[in-house]
Design a protein around this motif. Sequence first.
Motif, mmCIF file in Angstrom:
data_model
loop_
_atom_site.group_PDB
_atom_site.id
_atom_site.type_symbol
_atom_site.label_atom_id
_atom_site.label_comp_id
_atom_site.label_asym_id
_atom_site.label_seq_id
_atom_site.Cartn_x
_atom_site.Cartn_y
_atom_site.Cartn_z
ATOM 1 N N ALA A 58 -4.959 4.409 0.466
ATOM 2 C CA ALA A 58 -3.290 4.264 1.080
ATOM 3 C C ALA A 58 -3.016 3.381 2.573
ATOM 4 O O ALA A 58 -4.745 4.343 3.423
ATOM 5 N N VAL A 59 -1.903 3.688 3.326
ATOM 6 C CA VAL A 59 -2.503 3.968 4.645
ATOM 7 C C VAL A 59 -1.583 5.018 5.414
ATOM 8 O O VAL A 59 -1.032 5.728 4.875
ATOM 9 N N VAL A 60 -2.719 6.278 5.730
ATOM 10 C CA VAL A 60 -2.381 7.075 5.559
ATOM 11 C C VAL A 60 -1.743 8.125 7.584
ATOM 12 O O VAL A 60 -3.054 6.740 8.706
ATOM 13 N N LYS A 73 0.704 -1.486 -0.361
ATOM 14 C CA LYS A 73 0.200 -0.071 -0.025
ATOM 15 C C LYS A 73 1.074 1.126 0.141
ATOM 16 O O LYS A 73 1.584 1.279 1.117
ATOM 17 N N GLU A 74 0.391 2.283 -0.587
ATOM 18 C CA GLU A 74 1.105 3.528 -0.573
ATOM 19 C C GLU A 74 0.789 4.376 0.825
ATOM 20 O O GLU A 74 -0.253 4.098 1.750
ATOM 21 N N ILE A 75 1.635 5.032 1.028
ATOM 22 C CA ILE A 75 1.966 5.736 2.703
ATOM 23 C C ILE A 75 1.386 7.610 2.604
ATOM 24 O O ILE A 75 1.657 8.071 2.078
ATOM 25 N N VAL A 76 0.067 7.772 3.204
ATOM 26 C CA VAL A 76 0.022 9.467 2.864
ATOM 27 C C VAL A 76 -0.113 9.237 3.680
ATOM 28 O O VAL A 76 -0.312 9.493 4.763
ATOM 29 N N LEU A 77 1.083 10.525 3.844
ATOM 30 C CA LEU A 77 1.353 11.667 5.419
ATOM 31 C C LEU A 77 -0.066 12.800 5.421
ATOM 32 O O LEU A 77 0.090 13.304 4.199
ATOM 33 N N ILE A 107 10.766 7.272 4.094
ATOM 34 C CA ILE A 107 9.392 7.081 3.175
ATOM 35 C C ILE A 107 9.343 8.505 1.703
ATOM 36 O O ILE A 107 8.689 8.584 1.489
ATOM 37 N N PRO A 108 10.186 8.105 1.292
ATOM 38 C CA PRO A 108 10.416 9.289 0.332
ATOM 39 C C PRO A 108 9.223 8.980 -0.799
ATOM 40 O O PRO A 108 9.075 10.318 -1.376
ATOM 41 N N THR A 109 8.458 8.298 -0.334
ATOM 42 C CA THR A 109 7.636 7.934 -2.252
ATOM 43 C C THR A 109 5.756 8.538 -1.814
ATOM 44 O O THR A 109 4.714 8.715 -2.222
ATOM 45 N N ALA A 110 6.226 8.768 -0.145
ATOM 46 C CA ALA A 110 5.054 9.178 0.549
ATOM 47 C C ALA A 110 4.473 10.674 -0.163
ATOM 48 O O ALA A 110 4.648 11.453 -0.203
ATOM 49 N N LYS A 111 3.142 10.450 -0.694
ATOM 50 C CA LYS A 111 2.308 11.692 -1.352
ATOM 51 C C LYS A 111 1.760 12.535 -0.073
ATOM 52 O O LYS A 111 1.881 11.864 1.001
ATOM 53 N N VAL A 112 1.566 13.554 0.182
ATOM 54 C CA VAL A 112 1.378 14.188 1.335
ATOM 55 C C VAL A 112 -0.402 15.182 1.199
ATOM 56 O O VAL A 112 0.024 15.839 0.551
ATOM 57 N N GLY A 113 -0.843 15.160 1.975
ATOM 58 C CA GLY A 113 -2.190 16.304 2.319
ATOM 59 C C GLY A 113 -1.823 17.113 3.192
ATOM 60 O O GLY A 113 -1.041 17.035 3.895
ATOM 61 N N HIS A 114 -2.737 18.120 3.330
ATOM 62 C CA HIS A 114 -3.074 18.973 4.011
ATOM 63 C C HIS A 114 -4.422 18.998 4.732
ATOM 64 O O HIS A 114 -5.010 19.839 3.592
ATOM 65 N N ILE A 115 -4.143 19.793 6.077
ATOM 66 C CA ILE A 115 -5.456 19.852 7.048
ATOM 67 C C ILE A 115 -5.100 20.586 7.864
ATOM 68 O O ILE A 115 -4.279 21.094 8.394
ATOM 69 N N GLY A 116 -6.298 22.443 7.502
ATOM 70 C CA GLY A 116 -5.763 23.596 8.056
ATOM 71 C C GLY A 116 -6.440 23.518 9.732
ATOM 72 O O GLY A 116 -7.780 23.190 8.828
ATOM 73 N N LEU A 117 -6.380 23.223 10.757
ATOM 74 C CA LEU A 117 -6.995 23.295 11.850
ATOM 75 C C LEU A 117 -6.242 24.320 12.519
ATOM 76 O O LEU A 117 -5.280 23.965 12.948
ATOM 77 N N TYR A 118 -7.355 25.588 13.353
ATOM 78 C CA TYR A 118 -6.808 25.879 14.892
ATOM 79 C C TYR A 118 -7.485 25.746 15.683
ATOM 80 O O TYR A 118 -8.713 25.417 15.688
ATOM 81 N N ARG A 119 -7.578 25.867 16.550
ATOM 82 C CA ARG A 119 -8.053 25.310 18.162
ATOM 83 C C ARG A 119 -9.109 27.102 17.995
ATOM 84 O O ARG A 119 -7.772 27.887 18.799
ATOM 85 N N MET A 165 6.928 17.347 11.616
ATOM 86 C CA MET A 165 6.907 16.406 11.357
ATOM 87 C C MET A 165 6.962 15.423 9.842
ATOM 88 O O MET A 165 7.753 14.169 10.033
ATOM 89 N N VAL A 166 6.546 16.379 8.866
ATOM 90 C CA VAL A 166 6.785 15.833 7.763
ATOM 91 C C VAL A 166 8.083 15.465 6.886
ATOM 92 O O VAL A 166 8.429 14.186 6.808
ATOM 93 N N ASP A 167 9.247 16.162 6.856
ATOM 94 C CA ASP A 167 10.455 16.004 7.024
ATOM 95 C C ASP A 167 11.008 14.637 7.417
ATOM 96 O O ASP A 167 11.548 13.132 6.581
ATOM 97 N N GLY A 168 11.603 14.415 9.128
ATOM 98 C CA GLY A 168 11.354 13.047 9.363
ATOM 99 C C GLY A 168 10.838 11.969 8.465
ATOM 100 O O GLY A 168 11.509 10.966 8.928
ATOM 101 N N ILE A 169 9.214 11.774 8.760
ATOM 102 C CA ILE A 169 9.167 10.781 8.114
ATOM 103 C C ILE A 169 9.367 10.423 7.208
ATOM 104 O O ILE A 169 9.805 9.607 6.609
ATOM 105 N N SER A 170 9.475 11.872 6.050
ATOM 106 C CA SER A 170 9.319 11.822 4.582
ATOM 107 C C SER A 170 10.732 11.172 3.564
ATOM 108 O O SER A 170 11.209 10.486 2.783
ATOM 109 N N ASN A 171 11.582 11.551 5.077
ATOM 110 C CA ASN A 171 13.334 11.143 4.557
ATOM 111 C C ASN A 171 13.048 9.394 4.519
ATOM 112 O O ASN A 171 14.018 8.692 3.754
#
Length: 225
Positions: free
Chosen positions: A141-143, A86-90, A108-120, A100-106
């Motif tokens: 994917a495994v998200v 399965k592909e991995i999506v961050l 898993i360099p093929t991981a695609k990256v989505g973004h969710i914007g939230l603030y409290r 935390m994205v760079d540390g994990i994609s180092n």
Amino acid sequence: MLHDKESQVLLFSIFTKKTMLKILDHPLISHKLSIIRRKETGTKDFRENLDEIANLMAYEITKDVPTKSVQIETPVGICQTAELAKEIVLIPILRAGLGMVDGISNLIPTAKVGHIGLYRDHDTLEPKDYYSKLPPNTTDAVVLVLDPMLATGGSASAAIKTIKEFGADIIKLVCIVGAPEGVARIEKEHPDVDIYLAALDEKLNDKGYIVPGLGDAGDRLFGTK
Ligand code: PRP
Ligand code: URA
């Protein structure tokens, strides 16, 4: 096709699935976590160490990612081996999850990256969403949902809801510091989502901050305070 007994076992495991909480207790993670917890740690060291903790956590978090058997040819012969099935999506929750994205994609360099914007919201502590962009392969994917802080759990729960509505069903929540209140909320609202933490802290204070925690992760990461 599944036989009756197999379907019953599968249904039983789906309906009784409970959140798995895993605290990734490792000397290197603890050491780096101490650095980012210290109030005198500046933006540069905070950013570098957060990134390195995420990198160290990635190995354990991906331990059960499905693999498929493949036959390949080495320079010397035929080899039956395994590759990721399965592909991995961050999906970092903005802003602090970006750290935390760079540390994990180092790893898993093929991981695609989505973004969710939230603030409290500072007064109600309710999450307000302002952005969402997910890669199309997210559904199969495994998200990995990334956010350093799991406080009330409102932001993570809202992000997971958005990701489920998009169609994903294998979701793991990866945070650095969690509070029992946040863990309980994810267990209740998303029992199918496993939670990975570097540390489970004591409680929330009356402003919704994790105690002892590390303060406001977004502000410390981006130097906005
Ligand atoms: C922080 C943190 C989480 C959220 C956790 O984000 O990065 O997203 O708070 O709190 P909760 O579990 O109670 O929802 P914040 O709202 O400060 O936004 P920022 O990352 O943009 O600073
Ligand atoms: N968000 C943070 O950045 N820190 C906390 O302690 C709680 C929520």
